[in-house]
Motif scaffolding. Structure first.
Motif, PDB file in Angstrom:
ATOM      1  N   UNK A  17       0.822  -1.212   0.000  1.00  0.00           N
ATOM      2  CA  UNK A  17       0.000   0.000   0.000  1.00  0.00           C
ATOM      3  C   UNK A  17       0.853   1.258   0.000  1.00  0.00           C
ATOM      4  N   UNK A  18       2.026   1.182   0.612  1.00  0.00           N
ATOM      5  CA  UNK A  18       2.924   2.336   0.657  1.00  0.00           C
ATOM      6  C   UNK A  18       4.318   1.871   1.052  1.00  0.00           C
ATOM      7  N   UNK A  19       5.230   2.816   1.175  1.00  0.00           N
ATOM      8  CA  UNK A  19       6.622   2.488   1.492  1.00  0.00           C
ATOM      9  C   UNK A  19       6.740   1.854   2.877  1.00  0.00           C
ATOM     10  N   UNK A  20       5.968   2.365   3.833  1.00  0.00           N
ATOM     11  CA  UNK A  20       6.011   1.805   5.182  1.00  0.00           C
ATOM     12  C   UNK A  20       5.651   0.323   5.177  1.00  0.00           C
ATOM     13  N   UNK A  21       4.632  -0.037   4.417  1.00  0.00           N
ATOM     14  CA  UNK A  21       4.190  -1.431   4.379  1.00  0.00           C
ATOM     15  C   UNK A  21       5.288  -2.340   3.841  1.00  0.00           C
ATOM     16  N   UNK A  22       6.017  -1.873   2.850  1.00  0.00           N
ATOM     17  CA  UNK A  22       7.115  -2.663   2.284  1.00  0.00           C
ATOM     18  C   UNK A  22       8.244  -2.815   3.302  1.00  0.00           C
ATOM     19  N   UNK A  23       8.577  -1.738   3.977  1.00  0.00           N
ATOM     20  CA  UNK A  23       9.646  -1.763   4.981  1.00  0.00           C
ATOM     21  C   UNK A  23       9.276  -2.684   6.142  1.00  0.00           C
ATOM     22  N   UNK A  24       8.027  -2.618   6.581  1.00  0.00           N
ATOM     23  CA  UNK A  24       7.571  -3.481   7.665  1.00  0.00           C
ATOM     24  C   UNK A  24       7.607  -4.950   7.248  1.00  0.00           C
ATOM     25  N   UNK A  25       7.233  -5.230   6.011  1.00  0.00           N
ATOM     26  CA  UNK A  25       7.280  -6.613   5.520  1.00  0.00           C
ATOM     27  C   UNK A  25       8.718  -7.120   5.465  1.00  0.00           C
ATOM     28  N   UNK A  26       9.641  -6.243   5.070  1.00  0.00           N
ATOM     29  CA  UNK A  26      11.053  -6.624   5.045  1.00  0.00           C
ATOM     30  C   UNK A  26      11.550  -6.912   6.457  1.00  0.00           C
ATOM     31  N   UNK A  27      11.151  -6.084   7.417  1.00  0.00           N
ATOM     32  CA  UNK A  27      11.552  -6.316   8.802  1.00  0.00           C
ATOM     33  C   UNK A  27      11.012  -7.649   9.308  1.00  0.00           C
ATOM     34  N   UNK A  28       9.766  -7.954   8.998  1.00  0.00           N
ATOM     35  CA  UNK A  28       9.187  -9.214   9.465  1.00  0.00           C
ATOM     36  C   UNK A  28       9.949 -10.408   8.905  1.00  0.00           C
ATOM     37  N   UNK A  29      10.347 -10.331   7.648  1.00  0.00           N
ATOM     38  CA  UNK A  29      11.130 -11.404   7.045  1.00  0.00           C
ATOM     39  C   UNK A  29      12.483 -11.541   7.743  1.00  0.00           C
ATOM     40  N   UNK A  30      13.127 -10.413   7.967  1.00  0.00           N
ATOM     41  CA  UNK A  30      14.423 -10.356   8.649  1.00  0.00           C
ATOM     42  C   UNK A  30      14.307 -10.926  10.061  1.00  0.00           C
ATOM     43  N   UNK A  31      13.278 -10.498  10.790  1.00  0.00           N
ATOM     44  CA  UNK A  31      13.112 -10.912  12.180  1.00  0.00           C
ATOM     45  C   UNK A  31      12.786 -12.397  12.291  1.00  0.00           C
ATOM     46  N   UNK A  32      11.902 -12.897  11.435  1.00  0.00           N
ATOM     47  CA  UNK A  32      11.523 -14.306  11.509  1.00  0.00           C
ATOM     48  C   UNK A  32      12.724 -15.214  11.282  1.00  0.00           C
ATOM     49  N   UNK A  33      13.556 -14.846  10.340  1.00  0.00           N
ATOM     50  CA  UNK A  33      14.745 -15.656  10.050  1.00  0.00           C
ATOM     51  C   UNK A  33      15.656 -15.731  11.275  1.00  0.00           C
ATOM     52  N   UNK A  34      15.830 -14.607  11.934  1.00  0.00           N
ATOM     53  CA  UNK A  34      16.768 -14.575  13.049  1.00  0.00           C
ATOM     54  C   UNK A  34      16.179 -15.124  14.341  1.00  0.00           C
ATOM     55  N   UNK A  35      14.888 -14.934  14.547  1.00  0.00           N
ATOM     56  CA  UNK A  35      14.258 -15.545  15.715  1.00  0.00           C
ATOM     57  C   UNK A  35      14.233 -17.065  15.587  1.00  0.00           C
ATOM     58  N   UNK A  36      14.114 -17.563  14.372  1.00  0.00           N
ATOM     59  CA  UNK A  36      14.174 -19.011  14.161  1.00  0.00           C
ATOM     60  C   UNK A  36      15.551 -19.545  14.539  1.00  0.00           C
ATOM     61  N   UNK A  37      16.601 -18.781  14.223  1.00  0.00           N
ATOM     62  CA  UNK A  37      17.957 -19.197  14.584  1.00  0.00           C
ATOM     63  C   UNK A  37      18.142 -19.193  16.098  1.00  0.00           C
ATOM     64  N   UNK A  38      17.559 -18.197  16.775  1.00  0.00           N
ATOM     65  CA  UNK A  38      17.628 -18.150  18.238  1.00  0.00           C
ATOM     66  C   UNK A  38      16.904 -19.353  18.838  1.00  0.00           C
ATOM     67  N   UNK A  39      15.711 -19.643  18.331  1.00  0.00           N
ATOM     68  CA  UNK A  39      14.938 -20.771  18.843  1.00  0.00           C
ATOM     69  C   UNK A  39      15.680 -22.090  18.644  1.00  0.00           C
ATOM     70  N   UNK A  40      16.351 -22.228  17.503  1.00  0.00           N
ATOM     71  CA  UNK A  40      17.105 -23.455  17.239  1.00  0.00           C
ATOM     72  C   UNK A  40      18.264 -23.601  18.220  1.00  0.00           C
ATOM     73  N   UNK A  41      18.935 -22.483  18.521  1.00  0.00           N
ATOM     74  CA  UNK A  41      20.052 -22.529  19.470  1.00  0.00           C
ATOM     75  C   UNK A  41      19.560 -22.876  20.870  1.00  0.00           C
ATOM     76  N   UNK A  42      18.456 -22.282  21.271  1.00  0.00           N
ATOM     77  CA  UNK A  42      17.903 -22.545  22.600  1.00  0.00           C
ATOM     78  C   UNK A  42      17.441 -23.993  22.721  1.00  0.00           C
TER      79      UNK A  42
END
Length: 207
Positions: free
Chosen positions: A60-85
């Motif tokens: 819908x706008x630039x913010x929506x794209x940036x937020x979607x990119x953050x969610x992708x970034x965060x999910x990848x890294x939280x998955x790595x944290x969960x795997x380590x734990x």
């Protein structure tokens, strides 16, 4: 079929269903180059080799794209944290691996990672909520590790750190990592000290 405006010379045209990811990649490239505050839809479309019309078909706008990119970034890294734990092995090593996984994103892509922690608030309440959610999930992972060790290895005398306490520590670790990216220290030092601090908090209290 992609139009000429949606292609860069020398690159393939977008495949069906591939436009959204290319736009996210374009957003990442634009943020690395100039920061989110200075990005425009035209910048993202140009980096993605797409048209503005294609951009607005997915976001819908630039913010929506940036937020979607953050969610992708965060999910990848939280998955790595969960795997380590959740891995087997010494709890201190698991804790160190979890801290390392959380900081690895900043080390691997410092411009993009720093942008999220510094500029996501520019998207307003939606960005602040997402940052808070990531902090909460990281804190919950540390809390879960403490509970698991408490149950499996009672002789260690581990007390279950509250999620709130874990979130405070995570926030401090992230801030120190950002300082390191600005030249005040090294990320390796932050990783080592953060793991040592968490270990002291988790494992030094007698039952």
């Amino acid at each position: 079929m992609a139009t000429p405006a949606e292609r860069r010379p020398g690159t393939r045209g977008p495949l069906p269903g591939d436009h959204r990811q290319r736009l996210l990649d374009g957003m990442a490239a634009a943020v690395r180059e100039r920061g989110f505050a200075r990005c425009t839809v035209a910048d993202v479309a140009r980096e993605a080799g797409a048209s503005r019309r294609t951009f607005y078909a997915h976001f819908s706008d630039l913010d929506a794209c940036y937020l979607a990119l953050f969610e992708q970034f965060a999910e990848r890294n939280l998955a790595a944290v969960a795997a380590a734990v959740g891995a087997d092995g010494d709890p201190r090593e698991r804790l160190e691996a979890a801290v390392g996984a959380y900081l690895e994103a900043l080390e691997r892509d410092p411009s993009l990672g720093a942008s999220f922690f510094r500029e996501l608030s520019l998207t307003g309440a939606a960005g602040r909520e997402r940052l808070s959610a990531v902090n909460r999930r990281a804190g919950e992972a540390i809390h879960a590790l403490a509970l698991a060790v408490q149950a499996q290895e009672p002789e260690l005398g581990v007390e279950a750190m509250s999620v709130a306490s874990a979130r405070l520590l995570v926030a401090g670790i992230v801030q120190m990592a950002l300082f390191a990216l600005d030249g005040d220290g090294e990320l390796d030092e932050v990783r080592t000290e953060a793991a040592a601090l968490l270990a002291r908090v988790l494992f030094s209290s007698p039952r």
